[in-house]
Enzyme design. Sequence first.
Site, PDB file in Angstrom:
ATOM      1  N   LEU A 166       0.861  -1.181   0.000  1.00  0.00           N
ATOM      2  CA  LEU A 166       0.000   0.000   0.000  1.00  0.00           C
ATOM      3  C   LEU A 166       0.903   1.238   0.000  1.00  0.00           C
ATOM      4  CD1 LEU A 166      -2.713   1.525   0.351  1.00  0.00           C
ATOM      5  CD2 LEU A 166      -2.502   1.176   2.817  1.00  0.00           C
ATOM      6  N   GLU A 167       0.778   2.051  -1.057  1.00  0.00           N
ATOM      7  CA  GLU A 167       1.516   3.313  -1.099  1.00  0.00           C
ATOM      8  C   GLU A 167       0.648   4.386  -0.432  1.00  0.00           C
ATOM      9  OE1 GLU A 167       4.301   3.436  -5.043  1.00  0.00           O
ATOM     10  OE2 GLU A 167       2.171   3.675  -5.411  1.00  0.00           O
ATOM     11  N   ILE A 168       1.218   5.087   0.547  1.00  0.00           N
ATOM     12  CA  ILE A 168       0.504   6.171   1.212  1.00  0.00           C
ATOM     13  C   ILE A 168       1.142   7.488   0.790  1.00  0.00           C
ATOM     14  CG2 ILE A 168      -0.100   7.180   3.449  1.00  0.00           C
ATOM     15  CD1 ILE A 168      -0.203   4.343   4.563  1.00  0.00           C
TER      16      ILE A 168
END
Length: 420
Positions: A166-168
């Site tokens: 998951l890229e935040i």
Amino acid sequence: LSSGAEPIKVKKVAVMGAGLMGAGIAQVTAEKGYDVLLKDRDDAAVGRGISYMTDNWEKKCKRKRMTNYELNTNSSRVTPLSDHTESWKRHFAGADLVIEAVFEDLALKRKIIQQVEEVTPDHCVFATNTSAIPIADIAAPGEEVKRSENVVGMHYFSPVPQMPLLEIIPHAGTSDEALATAFAVGNKQGKTCVVVKDVPGFYVNRCLGPILSEVTALVKEGVPLDRLDKAMKKFGMPVGPITLIDNVGVDVASKVSNYLASADLGVRMGGGDLSLLSNMVEKGWLGKKSNQGFFTYSGKKGKPSIGPEVTAYLKDFTDGNTSDLSETDIQNRIVARLVNEAAMCLQDEIIENPVCGDIGLVFGIGFAPFRGGVFRYLDSVGTSSFVDMMNGYAETKGEQFEPVQLLKDYAASGKKFHGN
């Protein structure tokens, strides 16, 4: 996270959009004990999302990876809502986090923020699952967006239940609390979270762009498709680049590569011919989902094959050229483009450190896991010899292989990315 900010307490998560991405996000959220609101424009769309989750849970039950009790508990946590549900605003009044997974349309995403801000409490964080639109554009304060500091990017990978990354993505005005909340929820969902700077393509897709460009260059030279796949699988990739394009969708690959070619990567997206993909989209060859991409998928369990139409198309695209490029050359050229872009991301502080860079590409695109990631790979082969190889390609193939400054510095100093 370096800020040390406390995340807000999240009990209820609303997911806007019940397509494959939205339903996948709702599934992993419900499995971890959150109450979930799944909303789409009409009951049919929400129904498809609920069916997707239920089917996945029933498969888990059959494989003894979930009990019937857990299936029922998970299902009970999800409340399906549509624009026609009179009570949807009342439900949203209790949401602590809203994750938006609708079409890639800036005006639509800003309109959704406006709708959400009208009915949610002031502390509610708004996360957008865009894969391309800058978060700063979505969150820009204006008539539609009043709580810009609560907006953050949460870029999931498809299929969400299977993909661990998951890229935040915070924009310049994202509050530390909103960032910490996105990170905490992502962690609880079972994702490995990487914080990435708000730039076109973020990190993983940004690194994917030059690979797609190089694949089109190799096809143009006449390297056979199955040879490309075989070479990269031998390097350690889970699937070859041609199969990867078919799996994610030729239309998606074309959109991402053309978007990045017109963004800020400059010559690093050069050297290829992206019309290879856009022409296929016009023909309706969208990959596995349409049973026809580079390969033809018969639906049976037989091996995908290259049909006569694709053979004729490639003959035309390559002007009849054929190439017997060595396996090592294929591997080096594709990996060089990927490594160079990852190094540029580190140089430009798009990623915080080499560990984030390694995790992102192993979990995001399956970069040969046993090699430990791109920066560990550079440490093992030696940055100096890798830069020499790239310089050789830059002389014969063009400036798209020019090593970025960070690689040149590490090559000159003998420094390693992961300690000395």
